[in-house]
Design an enzyme around this catalytic site. Sequence first.
Site, PDB file in Angstrom:
ATOM      1  N   THR A 124       0.829  -1.211   0.000  1.00 24.31           N
ATOM      2  CA  THR A 124       0.000   0.000   0.000  1.00 24.31           C
ATOM      3  C   THR A 124       0.862   1.259   0.000  1.00 24.31           C
ATOM      4  OG1 THR A 124      -1.449   1.307   1.440  1.00 24.31           O
ATOM      5  CG2 THR A 124      -0.132  -0.349   2.524  1.00 24.31           C
ATOM      6  N   ASP A 125       0.305   2.341  -0.530  1.00 24.55           N
ATOM      7  CA  ASP A 125       1.028   3.629  -0.490  1.00 24.55           C
ATOM      8  C   ASP A 125       1.135   4.155   0.942  1.00 24.55           C
ATOM      9  OD1 ASP A 125      -1.649   4.350  -0.077  1.00 24.55           O
ATOM     10  OD2 ASP A 125      -1.723   5.827  -1.699  1.00 24.55           O
ATOM     11  N   GLU A 126       0.351   3.558   1.870  1.00 24.68           N
ATOM     12  CA  GLU A 126       0.378   4.054   3.254  1.00 24.68           C
ATOM     13  C   GLU A 126       1.723   3.800   3.924  1.00 24.68           C
ATOM     14  OE1 GLU A 126      -3.213   3.487   5.525  1.00 24.68           O
ATOM     15  OE2 GLU A 126      -4.413   3.292   3.713  1.00 24.68           O
ATOM     16  N   TYR A 152      -1.651  -0.409  11.100  1.00 21.62           N
ATOM     17  CA  TYR A 152      -1.854  -1.062   9.795  1.00 21.62           C
ATOM     18  C   TYR A 152      -0.675  -0.796   8.869  1.00 21.62           C
ATOM     19  CZ  TYR A 152      -3.332  -1.479   4.924  1.00 21.62           C
ATOM     20  OH  TYR A 152      -3.377  -1.787   3.579  1.00 21.62           O
ATOM     21  N   LYS A 156       2.274  -3.345   7.301  1.00 24.78           N
ATOM     22  CA  LYS A 156       2.481  -3.548   5.857  1.00 24.78           C
ATOM     23  C   LYS A 156       3.928  -3.218   5.480  1.00 24.78           C
ATOM     24  CE  LYS A 156      -0.225  -4.529   3.077  1.00 24.78           C
ATOM     25  NZ  LYS A 156      -0.651  -5.878   2.579  1.00 24.78           N
ATOM     26  N   ARG A 275      -9.861  10.732  13.152  1.00 21.31           N
ATOM     27  CA  ARG A 275      -9.103   9.501  13.421  1.00 21.31           C
ATOM     28  C   ARG A 275      -7.752   9.898  14.040  1.00 21.31           C
ATOM     29  NH1 ARG A 275      -7.780   6.241   8.027  1.00 21.31           N
ATOM     30  NH2 ARG A 275      -9.721   5.147   8.431  1.00 21.31           N
TER      31      ARG A 275
HETATM   32  P1  NAD Z   1     -10.069  -7.024   2.625  1.00 19.21           P
HETATM   33  O1  NAD Z   1     -10.010  -6.702   4.087  1.00 19.21           O
HETATM   34  O2  NAD Z   1     -11.301  -6.737   1.847  1.00 19.21           O
HETATM   35  O3  NAD Z   1      -9.761  -8.589   2.416  1.00 19.21           O
HETATM   36  C1  NAD Z   1      -8.760  -9.273   3.101  1.00 19.21           C
HETATM   37  C2  NAD Z   1      -8.955 -10.773   2.885  1.00 19.21           C
HETATM   38  O4  NAD Z   1      -7.878 -11.459   3.548  1.00 19.21           O
HETATM   39  C3  NAD Z   1     -10.262 -11.326   3.461  1.00 19.21           C
HETATM   40  O5  NAD Z   1     -10.857 -12.212   2.549  1.00 19.21           O
HETATM   41  C4  NAD Z   1      -9.815 -12.057   4.723  1.00 19.21           C
HETATM   42  O6  NAD Z   1     -10.645 -13.152   5.068  1.00 19.21           O
HETATM   43  C5  NAD Z   1      -8.415 -12.530   4.319  1.00 19.21           C
HETATM   44  N1  NAD Z   1      -7.531 -12.745   5.466  1.00 19.21           N
HETATM   45  C6  NAD Z   1      -7.336 -11.908   6.529  1.00 19.21           C
HETATM   46  N2  NAD Z   1      -6.479 -12.477   7.400  1.00 19.21           N
HETATM   47  C7  NAD Z   1      -6.109 -13.677   6.856  1.00 19.21           C
HETATM   48  C8  NAD Z   1      -5.231 -14.705   7.264  1.00 19.21           C
HETATM   49  N3  NAD Z   1      -4.559 -14.624   8.439  1.00 19.21           N
HETATM   50  N4  NAD Z   1      -5.072 -15.785   6.477  1.00 19.21           N
HETATM   51  C9  NAD Z   1      -5.750 -15.884   5.316  1.00 19.21           C
HETATM   52  N5  NAD Z   1      -6.621 -14.952   4.874  1.00 19.21           N
HETATM   53  C10 NAD Z   1      -6.784 -13.853   5.646  1.00 19.21           C
HETATM   54  O7  NAD Z   1      -8.787  -6.312   2.007  1.00 19.21           O
HETATM   55  P2  NAD Z   1      -8.599  -5.620   0.560  1.00 19.21           P
HETATM   56  O8  NAD Z   1      -9.093  -4.238   0.623  1.00 19.21           O
HETATM   57  O9  NAD Z   1      -9.087  -6.550  -0.492  1.00 19.21           O
HETATM   58  O10 NAD Z   1      -7.005  -5.535   0.504  1.00 19.21           O
HETATM   59  C11 NAD Z   1      -6.246  -6.596  -0.071  1.00 19.21           C
HETATM   60  C12 NAD Z   1      -4.771  -6.252   0.011  1.00 19.21           C
HETATM   61  O11 NAD Z   1      -4.514  -5.030  -0.672  1.00 19.21           O
HETATM   62  C13 NAD Z   1      -4.281  -6.039   1.453  1.00 19.21           C
HETATM   63  O12 NAD Z   1      -3.004  -6.623   1.571  1.00 19.21           O
HETATM   64  C14 NAD Z   1      -4.204  -4.526   1.599  1.00 19.21           C
HETATM   65  O13 NAD Z   1      -3.195  -4.173   2.513  1.00 19.21           O
HETATM   66  C15 NAD Z   1      -3.842  -4.111   0.179  1.00 19.21           C
HETATM   67  N6  NAD Z   1      -4.288  -2.756  -0.238  1.00 19.21           N
HETATM   68  C16 NAD Z   1      -5.610  -2.415  -0.138  1.00 19.21           C
HETATM   69  C17 NAD Z   1      -6.019  -1.155  -0.586  1.00 19.21           C
HETATM   70  C18 NAD Z   1      -7.473  -0.748  -0.553  1.00 19.21           C
HETATM   71  O14 NAD Z   1      -7.779   0.404  -0.895  1.00 19.21           O
HETATM   72  N7  NAD Z   1      -8.402  -1.620  -0.172  1.00 19.21           N
HETATM   73  C19 NAD Z   1      -5.084  -0.253  -1.102  1.00 19.21           C
HETATM   74  C20 NAD Z   1      -3.744  -0.632  -1.172  1.00 19.21           C
HETATM   75  C21 NAD Z   1      -3.372  -1.904  -0.754  1.00 19.21           C
HETATM   76  P1  TYD Z   2     -10.621   4.378   4.469  1.00 21.07           P
HETATM   77  O1  TYD Z   2     -11.603   3.927   3.445  1.00 21.07           O
HETATM   78  O2  TYD Z   2     -10.704   3.792   5.844  1.00 21.07           O
HETATM   79  O3  TYD Z   2      -9.171   4.166   3.839  1.00 21.07           O
HETATM   80  P2  TYD Z   2      -7.711   4.660   4.376  1.00 21.07           P
HETATM   81  O4  TYD Z   2      -7.826   5.135   5.769  1.00 21.07           O
HETATM   82  O5  TYD Z   2      -6.905   3.395   4.276  1.00 21.07           O
HETATM   83  O6  TYD Z   2      -7.266   5.714   3.414  1.00 21.07           O
HETATM   84  O7  TYD Z   2     -10.733   5.957   4.626  1.00 21.07           O
HETATM   85  C1  TYD Z   2     -10.537   6.820   3.520  1.00 21.07           C
HETATM   86  C2  TYD Z   2     -10.576   8.242   4.057  1.00 21.07           C
HETATM   87  O8  TYD Z   2     -11.892   8.525   4.515  1.00 21.07           O
HETATM   88  C3  TYD Z   2      -9.655   8.470   5.238  1.00 21.07           C
HETATM   89  O9  TYD Z   2      -9.102   9.787   5.140  1.00 21.07           O
HETATM   90  C4  TYD Z   2     -10.578   8.386   6.453  1.00 21.07           C
HETATM   91  C5  TYD Z   2     -11.897   8.901   5.909  1.00 21.07           C
HETATM   92  N1  TYD Z   2     -13.105   8.304   6.523  1.00 21.07           N
HETATM   93  C6  TYD Z   2     -14.131   9.132   7.011  1.00 21.07           C
HETATM   94  O10 TYD Z   2     -14.038  10.374   6.943  1.00 21.07           O
HETATM   95  N2  TYD Z   2     -15.225   8.552   7.570  1.00 21.07           N
HETATM   96  C7  TYD Z   2     -15.364   7.189   7.667  1.00 21.07           C
HETATM   97  O11 TYD Z   2     -16.387   6.727   8.212  1.00 21.07           O
HETATM   98  C8  TYD Z   2     -14.322   6.353   7.148  1.00 21.07           C
HETATM   99  C9  TYD Z   2     -14.425   4.863   7.210  1.00 21.07           C
HETATM  100  C10 TYD Z   2     -13.215   6.966   6.571  1.00 21.07           C
END
Ligand code: NAD
Ligand code: TYD
Length: 338
Positions: A124-126, A152, A156, A275
Site C-alpha cells: 500500500t502507499d500508506e 496497519y 504492511k 481519526r
Molecule cells: P479485505 O479486508 O477486503 O480482504 C482481506 C482478505 O484477507 C479477506 O478475505 C480475509 O478473510 C483474508 N484474510 C485476513 N487475514 C487472513 C489470514 N490470516 N489468512 C488468510 N486470509 C486472511 O482487504 P482488501 O481491501 O481486499 O485488501 C487486499 C490487500 O490489498 C491487502 O493486503 C491490503 O493491505 C492491500 N491494499 C488495499 C487497498 C485498498 O484500498 N483496499 C489499497 C492498497 C493496498
Molecule cells: P478508508 O476507506 O478507511 O481508507 P484509508 O484510511 O486506508 O485511506 O478511509 C478513507 C478516508 O476517509 C480516510 O481519510 C478516512 C476517511 N473516513 C471518514 O471520513 N469517515 C469514515 O467513516 C471512514 C471509514 C473513513
Amino acid sequence: MKILVTGGAGFIGSNFIFYELANSEDDIVCLDKLTYAGNMKTLASVMDEPRFAFERGDIADVDFVESVFKKHRPDIVVNFAAESHVDRSIEQPDVFLKTNVLGTQNLLEACRRHGVTRFHQVSTDEVYGDLPLDRPDLFFTEETPLHTSSPYSASKAAADLLVQAYSRTYRLPVSISRCSNNYGPYHFPEKLIPLMISRALADEPLPVYGKGENVRDWLYVEDHCAAIDLVMRKGREGEVYNIGGHNERRNIDVVKTILRELGKPETLITYVTDRPGHDMRYAIDPTKIHRELGWLPKTGFDEGVSRTVKWYLDNKAWWQDIIAGDYKDYYERMYGGR
Ligand code: NAD
Ligand code: TYD
C-alpha cells in the site's frame, strides 16, 4: 500455470480472481481464512469453475500453508491476505502483526521451500506515510522513505521489508506493488466509499472524520488488478512498483459526489471526531509502472463512482447481509458517541 491467491475472498483479491479467470488461462487457488472481511458469497459464481479451487485457512499457520503448497504446487503466489482497515488497527493492533507480518513471512518460507517462480506482495502507499496538503507538487515515488503512521501501515511496511530481505538473502524471485485507495464492487462497507453509499441509501448520517479535507488518490479496482497482473508476470524481480492514477480527491468531495449520484441531500453529512494520527494526503507517482510495463488506469473517478454506486444498488443483498450481522456492533463501537 497455477496462481495461489491469498485473501481472495476479500475485496481486491476476489476482483483479481475474476480478472484472471476472464483474462488468462491459468488455474487459480484461493487461500483465505474467511475473517469478518472474507465472504464466500463473493466467490459463489466461480466455485464450480474447473480452473478454480478454494482452501480455507490462515496464512500464518505453518502446517496449513505447507499442505496447500504440497497439494497445489503453485508457480506464482500473490499475497492479498491482510487485516486491511486502519480504524480496526488502532483498536486492536495485535492481529495486524500476526497476519500482515508473520503471515507474510510464513508464505515467503513456503515459497522458498517450494521454489515458486514469483512471490508478489500486494502492499500500500500508506507505507510512505503522508504528504502535506500545501505541497501538491509532492508525490510518493518508489524511492520515498518508509515512514508509517498507523499500526496497519507499520505492519504492511514490515512485511515489505521481509519480502525484500528474502529477495536479497535467499534470492527468492519477488515483486511488490504499492497501491493507492481502491474502490469498486465487493468493497466491505466499513471503508469510506461503500460505507457512505450504504448509509446514504438508508438516509442515515454520514460520518466524515475531522473537516473532510484529507486527500486520497482513488483507483478503480479493475485497473489495480490489471496492474498486479502485469507486475507479477513482467515486472523486474526484486522491484517495487507504485500503482495510482492521479485521481486525488478530498474526502468531503468524494462524499458529495456519492450523494449527487444517489440524489440524496448534503444534510446527511455529519462531521465526527478525527481519526488519531490521520494521514493528510496520499498521492502516487506511477511513472515507473507506466514506463516499464505500459500500465495506465482506464477508469476516471466519475465513471468509477457511477459504476460502483450502480453495483451497490444492483447487489443490495450482498452488503445488506453484512450490515445486518456483527457489523452493527462494530459500527456502534467505532462511531457511537464520536
Ligand atoms: P479485505 O479486508 O477486503 O480482504 C482481506 C482478505 O484477507 C479477506 O478475505 C480475509 O478473510 C483474508 N484474510 C485476513 N487475514 C487472513 C489470514 N490470516 N489468512 C488468510 N486470509 C486472511 O482487504 P482488501 O481491501 O481486499 O485488501 C487486499 C490487500 O490489498 C491487502 O493486503 C491490503 O493491505 C492491500 N491494499 C488495499 C487497498 C485498498 O484500498 N483496499 C489499497 C492498497 C493496498
Ligand atoms: P478508508 O476507506 O478507511 O481508507 P484509508 O484510511 O486506508 O485511506 O478511509 C478513507 C478516508 O476517509 C480516510 O481519510 C478516512 C476517511 N473516513 C471518514 O471520513 N469517515 C469514515 O467513516 C471512514 C471509514 C473513513
